[in-house]
Structure formats: structure tokens, C-alpha cells
Design an enzyme around this catalytic site. Structure first.
Site, PDB file in Angstrom:
ATOM      1  N   LYS A 127      51.516  53.471  27.473  1.00 42.67           N
ATOM      2  CA  LYS A 127      50.965  52.194  27.012  1.00 42.67           C
ATOM      3  C   LYS A 127      49.521  52.328  26.550  1.00 42.67           C
ATOM      4  CE  LYS A 127      54.027  49.029  29.460  1.00 42.67           C
ATOM      5  NZ  LYS A 127      54.184  48.002  30.513  1.00 42.67           N
ATOM      6  N   ASN A 150      47.954  56.316  37.669  1.00 42.46           N
ATOM      7  CA  ASN A 150      48.072  55.258  38.669  1.00 42.46           C
ATOM      8  C   ASN A 150      46.797  55.247  39.515  1.00 42.46           C
ATOM      9  OD1 ASN A 150      48.701  53.573  40.803  1.00 42.46           O
ATOM     10  ND2 ASN A 150      50.693  54.493  41.223  1.00 42.46           N
ATOM     11  N   CYS A 226      36.927  37.504  48.012  1.00 37.48           N
ATOM     12  CA  CYS A 226      37.560  38.666  47.394  1.00 37.48           C
ATOM     13  C   CYS A 226      39.070  38.544  47.578  1.00 37.48           C
ATOM     14  CB  CYS A 226      37.028  39.968  47.999  1.00 37.48           C
ATOM     15  SG  CYS A 226      37.774  40.449  49.575  1.00 37.48           S
ATOM     16  N   CYS A 229      40.087  38.353  51.207  1.00 42.84           N
ATOM     17  CA  CYS A 229      39.611  37.232  52.028  1.00 42.84           C
ATOM     18  C   CYS A 229      40.734  36.256  52.358  1.00 42.84           C
ATOM     19  CB  CYS A 229      38.491  36.485  51.308  1.00 42.84           C
ATOM     20  SG  CYS A 229      36.889  37.308  51.387  1.00 42.84           S
ATOM     21  N   CYS A 250      65.153  41.898  37.675  1.00 39.00           N
ATOM     22  CA  CYS A 250      63.763  42.026  37.245  1.00 39.00           C
ATOM     23  C   CYS A 250      63.139  40.646  37.095  1.00 39.00           C
ATOM     24  CB  CYS A 250      63.652  42.810  35.937  1.00 39.00           C
ATOM     25  SG  CYS A 250      64.350  41.956  34.510  1.00 39.00           S
ATOM     26  N   CYS A 303      36.506  38.771  56.832  1.00 40.31           N
ATOM     27  CA  CYS A 303      37.375  39.504  55.904  1.00 40.31           C
ATOM     28  C   CYS A 303      37.678  40.899  56.445  1.00 40.31           C
ATOM     29  CB  CYS A 303      36.701  39.613  54.534  1.00 40.31           C
ATOM     30  SG  CYS A 303      37.670  40.511  53.305  1.00 40.31           S
ATOM     31  N   CYS A 308      33.357  43.984  51.814  1.00 33.57           N
ATOM     32  CA  CYS A 308      33.219  42.580  51.464  1.00 33.57           C
ATOM     33  C   CYS A 308      32.228  41.912  52.420  1.00 33.57           C
ATOM     34  CB  CYS A 308      34.571  41.867  51.525  1.00 33.57           C
ATOM     35  SG  CYS A 308      34.476  40.078  51.212  1.00 33.57           S
TER      36      CYS A 308
END
Length: 347
Positions: A127, A150, A226, A229, A250, A303, A308
């Protein structure tokens, strides 16, 4: 037999890379992008048919944006070049963004043709390769950097973080914004982890599996919630989302919903980068009722992501260091007793 199949697969991948490189060379070589145009060094407001930026630069004349040319100074990373990500990349390319970094590990399939952007002849290409070729032809002024991997693997995650930190328009400088256009929570959490650690502002986006709703969310580490959170149930319950998918089933996908979400995402990006209008911290879209809910979520002091929590402390210090503005108290208007209207309304 297995080794022969593996060698054939490697050879196919090599040929795909060579084909993509040759297409890219043709797109850049000769200066016309294979039917495109030559590079333009400076945006011009001149209203002529040959100026690809005249309509964009008109935003200055209309008083919407004070300095549209600034768009060329920004570098934006898009993670996930699928239904939302590919259209997002195209819109930013047409707007004249300075640099795009594209991350994806999937290939173009004929099953993707219900969406916008990709074309049947690109089936089999990665892609990011297919996207780069198309986007270079649309606007050769934009710089492109593509990564076919990935981001959730340990090795790739470190490289992903490095490109956020050093992949800016000027090499060695951080990028300006990360856009999450992925379709799974694992990748979203990886982006969230990287951005929390680096203090990197990012925007998350998504479309529901029934294809009739979606959302975008601006996440500023320490200032807003975030992704960890207030995580979705599948994340909070530590469920492997791969086990939730049924064989032969799918998710639905509509180019309309994908296009709407990509549009509001890029609109938010432009407002954020070029400093105009109101930037949305969260904007939803429900196609069934044409409903657009908005909200803002504060970070969770408990969190699970330690970075964070660290960013929250840094933000509190930054706010505390700001000069305090004295509240101006307006004097109450004195109403005289002999005022007939005052007696009437105050009695």
C-alpha cells in the site's frame, strides 16, 4: 519444496520493489511525473489556470488563513494507508503539505476497490508503494518517506519512534503530527505508547465495523486523555482482538463513511497546523442520524501508561509557570430609586 516457494516469494517481492522504484523514477524523472507537472519552488497566489495552488492561496485573501504557505514547513506521519489513511494522504498532498511519512505493512487487494484511492492495476503492490507512486504524480512538491512494516513488532517500533523523532522536514528534527488511521487496537496502543514517551501530539481516527459511524480525536500528551486513559473494553479486559474475528466474516466498509472521516480528520489537521477555526478534541459521526457529537476528555491521573502520567505532571508545571491573569471585576450599574423602569423590574 518449501525453500523453492520461499525463494519464489522473495523474488516476487524483489520484482515488486523494482517495479515501484521504476514507477517512482518515471514520476520524478523528466519533471512531469508521467503526465503530471514540474516541481514548484514557491506557492503563488496568482489566479491562472496553470497554478495548482491558486484556490488554496485564496484562503488568505478570504481572511481564513494568515499564512497558507506555512503548510510546506510541516511533516506529518500517517500510520495505516487504508480506507481512511489513503484518502487522508491524498488530501494533504493536494493541500501541499511539506512531507508525508507513510507506514503500513499490507498489500493492495481487489477487495479494497470498494474504497477510494487505490486502483485495480495496483493489486499486489504494498500500500505504501502504490500510494507513493500515485501521490508523487498528484503533487511532486511533497516529500515522501514510506515504510512497509508493522509498527507493533519490537524492532520496527524502535525504528518508528526514531522516525517520529528525526523524520521532520529537516532530517534530525521531529515531525509535527502523527495521524493514526489503523483498524486495530494493538496498533493504536503502539502509537499511543510512542507518542506518550516522546511527548508527540497525534490524532486518532476510526470507522465502526458496520461502516456507518466514525470519529476523530486529538491527543496532546499530558493535556488531553490518551488512548490508554479511557481504553475500549477489548483493551481494558486484555482480550486478544485476533480471537474476536470469525472465519469468513469481514467488517463492512463504505467509501462514503471513510471519506467523511478522512475529510474531518484533515480539516482538523489543517486548523491545528495553520491555526484557524476551532480544533476539535473529539468529533464523532453517525451516518444513520447525521449526528456529529463533540467532547473533550481530560487525562486520567491513574492512567496505566506511566509516560502519560509523567506528561500530565509536566503539563501541570507548564501551566503553573504561566503568568496569572488578574480577573477584572466589572462595577455594578447603580440604579436610581426615581427610575420608574428600575422600580418596575426590581420590585
Amino acid at each position: 519444496m518449501a525453500q523453492s516457494v520461499e525463494r519464489l516469494q522473495q523474488r516476487v517481492e524483489e520484482l515488486e520493489r523494482e517495479l515501484a522504484q521504476e514507477r517512482s523514477r518515471r514520476a520524478v524523472g523528466g519533471g512531469d511525473g508521467g503526465g503530471g507537472r514540474v516541481r514548484i519552488e514557491k506557492m503563488s497566489p496568482e489566479v491562472v489556470d496553470s497554478n495548482p495552488y491558486s484556490r488554496l492561496m485564496a484562503l488568505k485573501r478570504m481572511g481564513i488563513v494568515s499564512d497558507y504557505e506555512k503548510i510546506r514547513t510541516f511533516a506529518v506521519a500517517i500510520v495505516g494507508v487504508g480506507g481512511v489513511g489513503s484518502v487522508t494522504a491524498e488530501m494533504l498532498t493536494r493541500c501541499g503539505i511539506g512531507k508525508l511519512l507513510l507506514f503500513d505493512y499490507d498489500k493492495v487487494e481487489l477487495a479494497n476497490m470498494n474504497r477510494l484511492f487505490f486502483q485495480p492495476h495496483q493489486a499486489g503492490l504494498s500500500k505504501v508503494q502504490a500510494a507513493e507512486y500515485t501521490l508523487r504524480n498528484i503533487n511532486p512538491d511533497v516529500l515522501f518517506e514510506v515504510h512497509n512494516y508493522n509498527i507493533t513488532t519490537v524492532e520496527n517500533f524502535q525504528h518508528f519512534m526514531d522516525r517520529i523523532s528525526n523524520g521532520g522536514l529537516e532530517e534530525g528534527k521531529p515531525i509535527d503530527l502523527v495521524l493514526s488511521c489503523v483498524d486495530n487496537f494493538e496498533a493504536r496502543m503502539a502509537i499511543n505508547t510512542a507518542c506518550n514517551e516522546l511527548g508527540q501530539t497525534w490524532m486518532e481516527s476510526g470507522v465502526s465495523e458496520n461502516a456507518v459511524s466514525g470519529h476523530i480525536q486529538l491527543i496532546i500528551p499530558g493535556e488531553s486523555a490518551c488512548f490508554a486513559c479511557a481504553p475500549p473494553l477489548v483493551v481494558a479486559a486484555n482480550i486478544d482482538e485476533k480471537t474476536l474475528k470469525r472465519e469468513g466474516v469481514c467488517a463492512a466498509s463504505l467509501p462514503t463513511t471513510m471519506g467523511v472521516v478522512a475529510g474531518i480528520l484533515v480539516q482538523n489537521v489543517l486548523k491545528f497546523l495553520l491555526n484557524f477555526g476551532t480544533v476539535s478534541f473529539y468529533l464523532g459521526y453517525n451516518a444513520m442520524q447525521d449526528f456529529f457529537p463533540t467532547m473533550s476528555m481530560k487525562p486520567n491521573p491513574q492512567c496505566d501508561d506511566r509516560n502519560c502520567r509523567k506528561q500530565q505532571e509536566e503539563y501541570k508545571k507548564k501551566v503553573a509557570a504561566l503568568p496569572k491573569q488578574e480577573a477584572v471585576q466589572e462595577e455594578e450599574e447603580i440604579i436610581h430609586e426615581d427610575n420608574e423602569w428600575a422600580r418596575r423590574f426590581c420590585s
